[in-house]
Design a protein around this motif. Structure first.
Motif, PDB file in Angstrom:
ATOM      1  N   LYS A  78       0.852  -1.192   0.000  1.00 41.10           N
ATOM      2  CA  LYS A  78       0.000   0.000   0.000  1.00 41.10           C
ATOM      3  C   LYS A  78       0.884   1.236   0.000  1.00 41.10           C
ATOM      4  N   VAL A  79       0.647   2.117  -0.970  1.00 43.09           N
ATOM      5  CA  VAL A  79       1.400   3.363  -1.085  1.00 43.09           C
ATOM      6  C   VAL A  79       0.435   4.542  -1.051  1.00 43.09           C
ATOM      7  N   ASP A  80       0.972   5.711  -0.735  1.00 46.03           N
ATOM      8  CA  ASP A  80       0.155   6.922  -0.667  1.00 46.03           C
ATOM      9  C   ASP A  80      -0.107   7.533  -2.039  1.00 46.03           C
ATOM     10  N   ASN A  81       0.845   7.391  -2.944  1.00 49.77           N
ATOM     11  CA  ASN A  81       0.727   8.026  -4.254  1.00 49.77           C
ATOM     12  C   ASN A  81       1.314   7.085  -5.310  1.00 49.77           C
ATOM     13  N   LEU A  82       0.438   6.441  -6.073  1.00 50.62           N
ATOM     14  CA  LEU A  82       0.892   5.445  -7.035  1.00 50.62           C
ATOM     15  C   LEU A  82       1.781   6.052  -8.113  1.00 50.62           C
ATOM     16  N   GLU A  83       1.399   7.188  -8.637  1.00 49.98           N
ATOM     17  CA  GLU A  83       2.170   7.812  -9.714  1.00 49.98           C
ATOM     18  C   GLU A  83       3.615   8.090  -9.283  1.00 49.98           C
ATOM     19  N   LYS A  84       3.784   8.691  -8.129  1.00 47.03           N
ATOM     20  CA  LYS A  84       5.136   8.977  -7.629  1.00 47.03           C
ATOM     21  C   LYS A  84       5.889   7.687  -7.302  1.00 47.03           C
ATOM     22  N   SER A  85       5.176   6.701  -6.773  1.00 50.20           N
ATOM     23  CA  SER A  85       5.812   5.430  -6.419  1.00 50.20           C
ATOM     24  C   SER A  85       6.267   4.669  -7.661  1.00 50.20           C
ATOM     25  N   ILE A  86       5.483   4.744  -8.739  1.00 49.52           N
ATOM     26  CA  ILE A  86       5.888   4.124 -10.004  1.00 49.52           C
ATOM     27  C   ILE A  86       7.195   4.741 -10.477  1.00 49.52           C
ATOM     28  N   ALA A  87       7.267   6.066 -10.445  1.00 52.41           N
ATOM     29  CA  ALA A  87       8.486   6.758 -10.884  1.00 52.41           C
ATOM     30  C   ALA A  87       9.685   6.338 -10.028  1.00 52.41           C
ATOM     31  N   GLU A 124      13.917 -11.052 -10.316  1.00 53.63           N
ATOM     32  CA  GLU A 124      15.346 -11.369 -10.249  1.00 53.63           C
ATOM     33  C   GLU A 124      15.970 -10.964  -8.915  1.00 53.63           C
ATOM     34  N   LYS A 125      15.600  -9.794  -8.412  1.00 50.19           N
ATOM     35  CA  LYS A 125      16.242  -9.294  -7.196  1.00 50.19           C
ATOM     36  C   LYS A 125      15.471  -9.606  -5.914  1.00 50.19           C
ATOM     37  N   LEU A 126      14.135  -9.774  -6.015  1.00 48.27           N
ATOM     38  CA  LEU A 126      13.334  -9.974  -4.807  1.00 48.27           C
ATOM     39  C   LEU A 126      12.667 -11.346  -4.722  1.00 48.27           C
ATOM     40  N   GLY A 127      12.628 -12.083  -5.826  1.00 49.80           N
ATOM     41  CA  GLY A 127      12.031 -13.414  -5.823  1.00 49.80           C
ATOM     42  C   GLY A 127      10.534 -13.453  -6.024  1.00 49.80           C
ATOM     43  N   VAL A 128       9.884 -12.294  -6.029  1.00 53.12           N
ATOM     44  CA  VAL A 128       8.444 -12.164  -6.282  1.00 53.12           C
ATOM     45  C   VAL A 128       8.234 -10.860  -7.053  1.00 53.12           C
ATOM     46  N   TYR A 129       7.079 -10.745  -7.679  1.00 53.01           N
ATOM     47  CA  TYR A 129       6.697  -9.467  -8.271  1.00 53.01           C
ATOM     48  C   TYR A 129       6.254  -8.544  -7.143  1.00 53.01           C
ATOM     49  N   ILE A 130       6.359  -7.248  -7.363  1.00 56.69           N
ATOM     50  CA  ILE A 130       5.825  -6.260  -6.424  1.00 56.69           C
ATOM     51  C   ILE A 130       4.690  -5.521  -7.119  1.00 56.69           C
ATOM     52  N   GLU A 131       3.562  -5.469  -6.424  1.00 60.04           N
ATOM     53  CA  GLU A 131       2.422  -4.678  -6.860  1.00 60.04           C
ATOM     54  C   GLU A 131       2.291  -3.523  -5.886  1.00 60.04           C
ATOM     55  N   LEU A 132       2.123  -2.326  -6.413  1.00 54.43           N
ATOM     56  CA  LEU A 132       1.840  -1.163  -5.574  1.00 54.43           C
ATOM     57  C   LEU A 132       0.360  -0.867  -5.704  1.00 54.43           C
ATOM     58  N   VAL A 133      -0.284  -0.568  -4.597  1.00 51.08           N
ATOM     59  CA  VAL A 133      -1.716  -0.282  -4.615  1.00 51.08           C
ATOM     60  C   VAL A 133      -1.982   0.996  -3.823  1.00 51.08           C
ATOM     61  N   GLU A 134      -2.820   1.834  -4.412  1.00 50.42           N
ATOM     62  CA  GLU A 134      -3.248   3.078  -3.757  1.00 50.42           C
ATOM     63  C   GLU A 134      -4.758   3.088  -3.689  1.00 50.42           C
ATOM     64  N   TYR A 135      -5.277   3.429  -2.518  1.00 50.32           N
ATOM     65  CA  TYR A 135      -6.708   3.650  -2.336  1.00 50.32           C
ATOM     66  C   TYR A 135      -6.875   4.524  -1.102  1.00 50.32           C
ATOM     67  N   PRO A 136      -7.989   5.243  -0.998  1.00 46.75           N
ATOM     68  CA  PRO A 136      -8.174   6.131   0.150  1.00 46.75           C
ATOM     69  C   PRO A 136      -8.426   5.340   1.434  1.00 46.75           C
ATOM     70  N   ASN A 137      -8.127   5.952   2.527  1.00 53.17           N
ATOM     71  CA  ASN A 137      -8.373   5.394   3.853  1.00 53.17           C
ATOM     72  C   ASN A 137      -7.530   4.144   4.086  1.00 53.17           C
ATOM     73  N   ASP A 138      -7.976   3.301   4.993  1.00 57.14           N
ATOM     74  CA  ASP A 138      -7.153   2.170   5.403  1.00 57.14           C
ATOM     75  C   ASP A 138      -7.712   0.816   4.983  1.00 57.14           C
ATOM     76  N   ASP A 139      -8.888   0.776   4.379  1.00 60.99           N
ATOM     77  CA  ASP A 139      -9.548  -0.492   4.075  1.00 60.99           C
ATOM     78  C   ASP A 139      -9.949  -0.534   2.606  1.00 60.99           C
ATOM     79  N   ILE A 140      -9.330  -1.424   1.845  1.00 66.53           N
ATOM     80  CA  ILE A 140      -9.608  -1.502   0.413  1.00 66.53           C
ATOM     81  C   ILE A 140     -11.068  -1.845   0.123  1.00 66.53           C
TER      82      ILE A 140
END
Length: 142
Positions: free
Chosen positions: A83-92, A119-135
Motif C-alpha cells: 500500500k502506497v500513498d501516491n501510485l504515480e510517484k511510487s511508479i516513478a 530477479e532481485k526480490l524473488g516475487v513481483y511487487i504490486e503497488l496499490v493506492e486507495y483512500p483510507n485504510d480499508d480496500i
C-alpha cells in the motif's frame, strides 16, 4: 516512496475452489465470492482483505497480457502488494530503482501497478493506492 504496509499477498493456484476451501479450513475465515476478471484480465480471484490480506488467483484466459504473465509463473506466491500513498510517484521511484513497470490497472478509487522484481526480490511487487485504510471501503469500478 512511502509504503505503509504489505496490503496483501497474491497466490497463484490451479484449482480455485478447492484451494479456497483449504485456506478457509486452515485460517478459519471465509472468502467472499469469486470475482471474475476473465474479460478484463483473464483470471478469477478470491480476496480476503482483513485480517490476512490473501488473494488467490487462477488463470482462465491466457490470451490477456496480465494472465499470460501469471500463467508462466509457478503455482504459489506470485506477488506482494504494497500500500502506497501516491501510485504515480511510487511508479516513478520504482523505475528509478531499475524495476520495469509492467502494468497499471485498477478501477475507481483503487489504482495498482505491477513491477518485475523477480530477479532481485524473488516475487513481483504490486503497488496499490486507495483512500483510507480499508480496500473494501474503496469504490471499485470494473
Amino acid at each position: 516512496m512511502h509504503v505503509s504496509r504489505v496490503d496483501h499477498i497474491h497466490i497463484k493456484v490451479d484449482e480455485l475452489e478447492k484451494t479456497t476451501q483449504e485456506y478457509e479450513k486452515v485460517f478459519g475465515f471465509s472468502f467472499p465470492p469469486v470475482i471474475d476478471f476473465t474479460d478484463r484480465s483473464g483470471f478469477k480471484v478470491v480476496f480476503n482483505q482483513f485480517p490476512n490480506g490473501i488473494e488467490l488467483m487462477k488463470v482462465v484466459d491466457n490470451t490477456k497480457p496480465m494472465a499470460r504473465l501469471y500463467d508462466e509463473a509457478p503455482v504459489g506466491v506470485f506477488a506482494l502488494s504494497l500500500k502506497v500513498d501516491n501510485l504515480e510517484k511510487s511508479i516513478a521511484e520504482m523505475e528509478r530503482f531499475g524495476y520495469r513497470h509492467l502494468f497499471t490497472y485498477g478501477g475507481g478509487e483503487i489504482k495498482e501497478g505491477l513491477f518485475d522484481t523477480i530477479e532481485k526480490l524473488g516475487v513481483y511487487i504490486e503497488l496499490v493506492e486507495y483512500p483510507n485504510d480499508d480496500i473494501s471501503s474503496a469504490e471499485f469500478v470494473r
